[in-house]
Write an enzyme that holds these catalytic residues in place. Structure first.
Site, PDB file in Angstrom:
ATOM      1  N   SER A   5      -9.914  -0.261   7.073  1.00 52.86           N
ATOM      2  CA  SER A   5      -9.268  -0.080   5.633  1.00 52.86           C
ATOM      3  C   SER A   5      -8.534  -1.492   5.196  1.00 52.86           C
ATOM      4  O   SER A   5      -8.233  -1.522   4.134  1.00 52.86           O
ATOM      5  CB  SER A   5      -8.520   0.885   5.412  1.00 52.86           C
ATOM      6  OG  SER A   5      -9.144   2.058   5.466  1.00 52.86           O
ATOM      7  N   LYS A  34       0.978  -1.327  -0.073  1.00 51.76           N
ATOM      8  CA  LYS A  34       0.076   0.047   0.053  1.00 51.76           C
ATOM      9  C   LYS A  34       0.974   1.181   0.053  1.00 51.76           C
ATOM     10  O   LYS A  34       2.053   1.343   0.734  1.00 51.76           O
ATOM     11  CB  LYS A  34      -0.968   0.049   1.412  1.00 51.76           C
ATOM     12  CG  LYS A  34      -1.927   1.029   1.153  1.00 51.76           C
ATOM     13  CD  LYS A  34      -2.788   1.019   2.566  1.00 51.76           C
ATOM     14  CE  LYS A  34      -3.739   2.218   2.775  1.00 51.76           C
ATOM     15  NZ  LYS A  34      -4.670   1.954   3.730  1.00 51.76           N
ATOM     16  N   SER A  65      -9.849   1.993   2.749  1.00 57.84           N
ATOM     17  CA  SER A  65      -8.651   2.880   1.958  1.00 57.84           C
ATOM     18  C   SER A  65      -7.788   2.002   1.280  1.00 57.84           C
ATOM     19  O   SER A  65      -7.154   2.460   0.234  1.00 57.84           O
ATOM     20  CB  SER A  65      -8.057   3.839   2.768  1.00 57.84           C
ATOM     21  OG  SER A  65      -7.203   3.230   3.537  1.00 57.84           O
TER      22      SER A  65
HETATM   23  N1  GLN Z   1     -13.232   4.528   6.037  1.00 59.90           N
HETATM   24  C1  GLN Z   1     -12.559   4.780   7.074  1.00 59.90           C
HETATM   25  C2  GLN Z   1     -11.932   6.410   7.035  1.00 59.90           C
HETATM   26  O1  GLN Z   1     -12.553   6.852   5.989  1.00 59.90           O
HETATM   27  C3  GLN Z   1     -11.320   4.009   7.850  1.00 59.90           C
HETATM   28  C4  GLN Z   1     -10.196   4.273   6.829  1.00 59.90           C
HETATM   29  C5  GLN Z   1      -9.036   3.491   7.419  1.00 59.90           C
HETATM   30  O2  GLN Z   1      -9.184   2.543   8.043  1.00 59.90           O
HETATM   31  N2  GLN Z   1      -7.950   3.946   7.017  1.00 59.90           N
HETATM   32  O3  GLN Z   1     -11.370   6.909   7.913  1.00 59.90           O
END
Ligand code: GLN
Length: 491
Positions: free
Chosen positions: A181, A82, A157
């Site tokens: 994410s 990532k 994400s």
């Molecule tokens: N969807 C969540 C956010 O927008 C989690 C994102 C994540 O785990 N990095 O913050």
């Protein structure tokens, strides 16, 4: 060479590592095969950086170690990272214009540990900007398409990681999970992913979003592969991450075969309310039945503050983000505005140009909730409820060994469907946020298919340091089902 190189991408990490070790195929051949696939599938949007020479150099070194008999557990296995992990060999952008072209002078601990076991970096994977998002549409560079339906989001994400693994462009990838994410994109793309206990994997070199929540973890097709990768990724890093746990590295593969007889699986009532789509519910219910057949017992439990996890998370995460992102001011890292009048103007223009809308939104919310006069009403209050959410889990674990439920209320939605409505995105995080706020390990395991043939993941949540048990449960389900072996059309 006895291996037919045409189908290398169908091998799991475990199978690939075994073939590499026994020299049925070389690391260079494997790298070339996956590089060609990744390049042919560029329209998926999964990769942000590929550098053939960098990858092939690592692959040649892997082949030398195999020849010398000093191979690591993952020697020659290609892995995508990532783009939130810094890496000396590739640019690291965190999906942001702010860091476009940025080269780190060091490797993230997680990247270094996987490399120590011989993993070869195939490239950097797309993600929401600074990991803020649930659909990957917040990437400053390109959206990622879901390999099961290119009109749909892959989740976020870690959307590039999930899409790349599902499309078999890499056998495995790293992801990070702050509020879901790893689990949510794994669920949406029909792969397996695990977020370990907070502190298990070092955050050193992981570009920070919300430091009290951020955790790294592996994403792969099988639980067995996740166990292999997680074993390499975890372990104390006291000099570089003060929140890294003093728990020794563990072999997460050791208990995959354990029987589930007598295991008590807690089913939180709040995860099965009216917000849960019927197709997701059906797949999750079927997976739970499967566990009963494997000897486990389902126990109703309650996580009464599940709904509160959304406002609590969307106060705490932006608060921490607003502080973490203050370092991007045009002085030390990445982008700096071309034209400005003085220092303050330089800061303002740099940040206005470098950050996308969602990141700006969170910086503003975070700055507001931390400001004098509002701190007690929002931030402090959120911290107190966060503690209660963690306590609710401990109460629940008195009557069960693990918790299971859906990962997300629906299957992957259409690109653009929620992009104009940040709150609609936030609400879809409801089932992943509680474990994140409590710092508990959580996992997504393929549990079947819902509407329009889209994948559905089952979420497993363990008590602290119970990763081995989650992986054992996921592996047992994968011995009894074949969802994790199915491929999207054309793959
Ligand atoms: N969807 C969540 C956010 O927008 C989690 C994102 C994540 O785990 N990095 O913050």
């Amino acid at each position: 060479m006895t291996q037919d190189t045409h189908s290398l991408h169908d091998l799991t990490v475990a199978q690939l590592a075994a073939q590499l070790r026994t020299r049925q195929v070389s690391a260079v051949e494997v790298a070339q095969h996956f590089l060609a696939r990744a390049q042919a599938q560029a329209s998926l949007g999964a990769f942000l950086a590929i550098d053939e020479e960098a990858t092939l150099t690592q692959a040649r070194q892997a082949d030398q170690r195999i020849a010398a008999g000093t191979a690591g557990a993952l020697e020659g296995v290609p892995i995508g990272h990532k783009d939130i992990f810094v890496d000396q060999a590739f640019a690291s952008t965190a999906g942001s214009r702010m860091l476009e072209g940025y080269r780190s002078p060091f490797d993230a601990t997680v990247v270094a540990r996987l490399a120590q076991q011989g993993a070869v970096t195939l490239g950097k994977l797309n993600c929401d900007e600074f990991a803020m998002g649930s659909s990957n549409e917040n990437s400053a560079f390109a959206p990622v398409h879901n390999p099961w339906d290119s009109q749909r989001i892959p989740g976020g994400s870690s959307g590039g990681s999930a899409a790349a693994v599902a499309a078999r462009l890499v056998p495995a990838a790293t992801g990070t999970d702050t509020g879901g994410s790893i689990r949510q994109p794994a669920s949406f793309c029909g792969i397996t992913g695990i977020k370990p206990t907070y502190g298990r994997a070092s955050r050193y070199g992981m570009i920070a979003f919300a430091s009290s929540l951020d955790q790294a973890g592996p994403m792969a097709r099988t639980a067995e592969d996740c166990a292999l990768l997680l074993s390499a990724m975890c372990g104390p890093d006291p000099d570089r991450d003060s929140t890294s746990l003093d728990t020794p590295a563990e072999d997460f593969s050791r208990s995959l075969q354990n029987s589930l007889k007598g295991l008590r699986i807690g089913i939180p009532t709040e995860f099965f309310g009216e917000g849960l789509a019927s197709d997701v519910r059906a797949a999750v219910d079927a997976a739970l039945k499967q566990y009963e057949q494997l000897g486990a017992q389902l126990v109703p439990i309650s996580l009464p503050r599940t709904e509160l996890s959304i406002p609590v998370y969307y106060i705490i995460a932006p608060a921490e983000a607003s502080s973490n992102l203050s370092r991007f001011d045009g002085v030390k890292f990445g982008h700096r505005a071309d034209k400005y009048t003085d220092l303050v103007d330089m800061y303002k223009k740099t940040r206005a140009e470098g950050f996308g809308d969602e990141v700006k939104r969170r910086i503003m919310i975070g700055t507001y909730v931390l400001s004098h006069g509002y701190y007690d009403a929002y931030y402090l209050q959120a911290q107190k409820i966060r503690r209660m959410i963690a306590d609710d889990f401990q109460q629940a674990f008195k009557s069960c060994d693990v918790i299971a439920g859906p990962v997300a209320p629906t299957v992957a939605w259409k690109l653009g469907e929620k992009s104009a409505d940040p709150v609609a995105n936030y609400l879809a995080d409801i089932f992943t946020l509680p474990a994140s706020l409590a710092g508990l390990p959580g996992m997504s395991v393929p549990a079947g298919f819902g509407q329009d043939g889209m994948p559905v993941g089952l979420q497993l949540i363990g008590n602290y340091l119970q990763e081995a048990r989650l992986l054992n449960m996921a592996h047992q389900l994968q011995q009894a089902t074949d969802f994790h072996t199915r491929k999207p059309r054309g793959v």
